[in-house]
Design an enzyme around this catalytic site. Structure first.
Site, PDB file in Angstrom:
ATOM      1  N   GLU A 288      -0.099 -36.997 -10.355  1.00 15.99           N
ATOM      2  CA  GLU A 288       1.241 -37.465  -9.992  1.00 15.99           C
ATOM      3  C   GLU A 288       1.108 -38.680  -9.071  1.00 15.99           C
ATOM      4  O   GLU A 288       0.201 -38.750  -8.246  1.00 15.99           O
ATOM      5  CB  GLU A 288       1.986 -36.341  -9.265  1.00 15.99           C
ATOM      6  CG  GLU A 288       3.378 -36.702  -8.783  1.00 15.99           C
ATOM      7  CD  GLU A 288       3.957 -35.630  -7.864  1.00 15.99           C
ATOM      8  OE1 GLU A 288       5.184 -35.524  -7.792  1.00 15.99           O
ATOM      9  OE2 GLU A 288       3.159 -34.914  -7.212  1.00 15.99           O
ATOM     10  N   LYS A 348      10.031 -34.763 -14.800  1.00 13.01           N
ATOM     11  CA  LYS A 348      10.002 -33.543 -13.987  1.00 13.01           C
ATOM     12  C   LYS A 348      11.341 -32.823 -14.049  1.00 13.01           C
ATOM     13  O   LYS A 348      12.393 -33.402 -13.774  1.00 13.01           O
ATOM     14  CB  LYS A 348       9.649 -33.901 -12.541  1.00 13.01           C
ATOM     15  CG  LYS A 348       9.407 -32.705 -11.644  1.00 13.01           C
ATOM     16  CD  LYS A 348       8.955 -33.159 -10.252  1.00 13.01           C
ATOM     17  CE  LYS A 348       8.604 -31.985  -9.366  1.00 13.01           C
ATOM     18  NZ  LYS A 348       8.156 -32.417  -8.022  1.00 13.01           N
ATOM     19  N   CYS A 404       3.532 -31.181  -9.874  1.00 11.34           N
ATOM     20  CA  CYS A 404       3.559 -30.747  -8.475  1.00 11.34           C
ATOM     21  C   CYS A 404       4.140 -29.352  -8.294  1.00 11.34           C
ATOM     22  O   CYS A 404       3.629 -28.381  -8.831  1.00 11.34           O
ATOM     23  CB  CYS A 404       4.310 -31.779  -7.627  1.00 11.34           C
ATOM     24  SG  CYS A 404       3.985 -31.646  -5.855  1.00 11.34           S
TER      25      CYS A 404
END
Length: 554
Positions: A288, A348, A404
């Site tokens: 990321e 995301k 994440c």
């Protein structure tokens, strides 16, 4: 004639609850990285269960709050490393309120059971309550924060393989059930010791209570036996994968102050790895934020990424921040393949509140101006991602990206893994831990990925800008784990698997079952208490049966 039931402890002093409860939270915190003493988690549960057992609901809630503060303040200390104490203390307090609510509900369920022959069932309320508490705080508010769940402390525990059968909720149930068994064993030992000292020899317990107690022991030990007997499989087709941990110029919130340097680090790490490789890998994974320069708007960034792709002669999965859709920005995984063409894109699905977007910005600005550090909110993706990876002379496979904190969300991970037609896969967890410095956050996240590997029966490529990164096998073991804030490029051979685990098939059923079982416990306690009261009233029309229920627990 019926035996008088043993009631709750109405005269219990607050200190006898709050101090052990606080200690139980501190003890549970030791189970998580970087201490990693996994067996302190069931011990912490045992101590909290003992401290609040038989307490009135309000006092039990205070005990739960004390436990929560003792637990969350140390385990979430990384949340305030660069933004100050207020966000850290506020988040820890919010999470502690969930354990307070759990203990209140558990005490409310236990109270009628303690006054009947169904008393052993009162212990079962603890693991059920814990599963429901973690489900609640993993969904609320603002989508929840399912970090430092008990399951995520067990990556090195003999209980860890149970994640294949019950998922993270089932593993939490196993930990708490083991803790309750410790509480029961210690309580039985204490009662036996007191009786021997007093030379009191009563008749052995009989009836439904003894049967239920035996059933609870079997229920508590079953996950451990199953976990020990069923080692997670690690078979599959190995594929060559390279991950690149490029590092950043500095830790902290301004890690991307030199965004071009971060991108260059990952490009250079990939080009250097290409010179060491006898044959190209099938896939390269960057973390990321490896390109916080939007390659769709910046031709230089796009050219550098393309240089890395053509040099390594393999697809690259990279994390990028994209400008748009207006007025938002996107945290995305981009999939570049050799030969050119438009890269694939995954956005995301679960941006982090107060880190990637600010809910009710004008309201929270009254408490801290640091909300404006997030100048533009991140948008929310609407579907899971998967990219097909070609393998020369073999069938292709799929790489499934997770960005994440998404790795902590059960449903998101399950939906990503079970995409129809994309079962032959490996999982990629792309993260950036630069904003948390040299804290335990990186290790905590790596431990979550290890549990996910077991739960879904998949290999995981866990890669961070700054570490820790590594290849995780489907049984939760790992290889080539890196250190924090060091550049690294590692080749590995994760296996591609297609298995659908029992946990994946069950989905949210363990949480639903826990809710139903809790309701049944409450109903059973109230029914049994009314029945006991009627029997005693018939046996003693003077009304003294009610008085007998107001004694003190031994």
């Amino acid at each position: 004639m019926t035996t008088p039931p043993r009631p709750t402890r109405p005269g219990l002093r607050s200190g006898a609850v709050l101090l052990p409860a606080l200690l139980s939270g501190l003890l549970t915190a030791l189970a998580f990285p970087t201490q990693d003493v996994w067996w302190t988690a069931p011990l912490g549960v045992a101590l909290l269960s003992a401290a609040t057992f038989g307490a009135r609901p309000r006092l039990a809630a205070l005990g739960g709050l004390a436990h929560g503060l003792g637990f969350f303040l140390p385990t979430l200390s990384w949340t305030g490393i660069y933004v100050g104490n207020l966000p850290w203390v506020a988040l820890s307090t919010l999470e502690a309120l969930y354990t307070a609510a759990m203990c209140l509900v558990v005490a409310w369920i236990q109270r009628p059971l303690l006054a009947t022959r169904l008393r052993p069932l009162a212990y079962a309320a603890v693991p059920l309550g814990w599963v429901l508490q973690e489900a609640a705080r993993g969904a609320t508010p603002f989508g929840g924060f399912p970090w430092v769940r008990l399951a995520f402390s067990q990556a090195d525990s003999p209980l860890a393989p149970f994640a294949r059968f019950g998922g993270a909720p089932g593993l939490t149930f196993a930990v708490t059930a083991l803790g309750v068994l410790v509480h029961v064993a210690c309580r039985a030992l204490a009662v036996t010791s007191v009786r021997r000292l007093r030379r009191v020899h009563g008749p052995a317990g009989t009836g439904p209570g003894r049967v239920l107690a035996g059933g609870l022991v079997v229920l508590g030990l079953a996950p451990l036996v199953l976990a020990l007997a069923m080692k997670p499989p690690t078979d599959g087709r190995p594929v060559s994968v390279l991950f690149v941990q490029g590092n950043v110029p500095r830790a902290g919130l301004d890690f991307n102050a030199e965004r071009r340097k971060v991108l260059d680090n990952h490009v250079q790490g990939t080009v250097a790895a290409a010179g060491r490789a006898a044959t190209p890998p099938s896939l390269v994974v960057w973390p990321e934020n490896s390109s916080d320069i939007d390659p769709f708007d910046n031709p230089d960034a796009a050219a550098d990424i393309r240089l890395a792709v053509e040099t390594i002669k393999a697809p690259i999965l990279l994390g990028a921040v994209l400008d748009g859709p207006a007025p938002y920005v996107s945290n995305a995984s981009l999939f570049y393949t050799p030969g050119g063409g438009e890269p694939g894109r995954y956005v995301k699905q679960h941006p982090v509140p107060f880190a990637e977007y600010i809910p009710y910005r004008s309201f929270f600005r009254n408490f801290s101006d640091k909300v404006d550090l997030v100048a533009r909110d991140f948008t929310k993706g609407d579907r899971p991602g998967a990219f097909e990876v070609p393998v020369k002379g073999q069938a292709p496979y799929w790489v499934v990206p997770t960005i994440c904190f998404e790795v902590a969300y059960d449903g998101l991970m399950r939906d990503s893994t079970l995409q129809p037609g994309r079962e032959a896969s490996i999982l990629a967890v792309q993260t950036n831990n630069a904003t948390f410095g040299y804290t335990a956050e990186s290790e905590q996240q790596f431990a979550i990925s290890r549990i996910r590997a077991i739960e879904h029966g998949r290999s995981v490529v866990h890669v961070s800008t700054v570490g820790v990164s590594g290849f995780i096998n489907p049984d939760g073991t790992y290889v080539d784990k890196t250190s924090l804030f060091t550049p690294a490029a590692r080749f590995g051979s994760p296996v591609v698997r297609t298995e659908v685990t029992v946990a994946d098939r069950l989905g949210q059923l363990p949480e639903y079952a826990a809710g139903l079982a809790a309701l049944l416990l409450l109903a059973a306690g109230r029914w049994s208490r009314r029945r006991t009261a009627r029997v005693e009233a018939a046996a003693d029309p003077t009304g003294s049966a009610e008085t007998r229920r107001e004694g003190v627990v031994v």
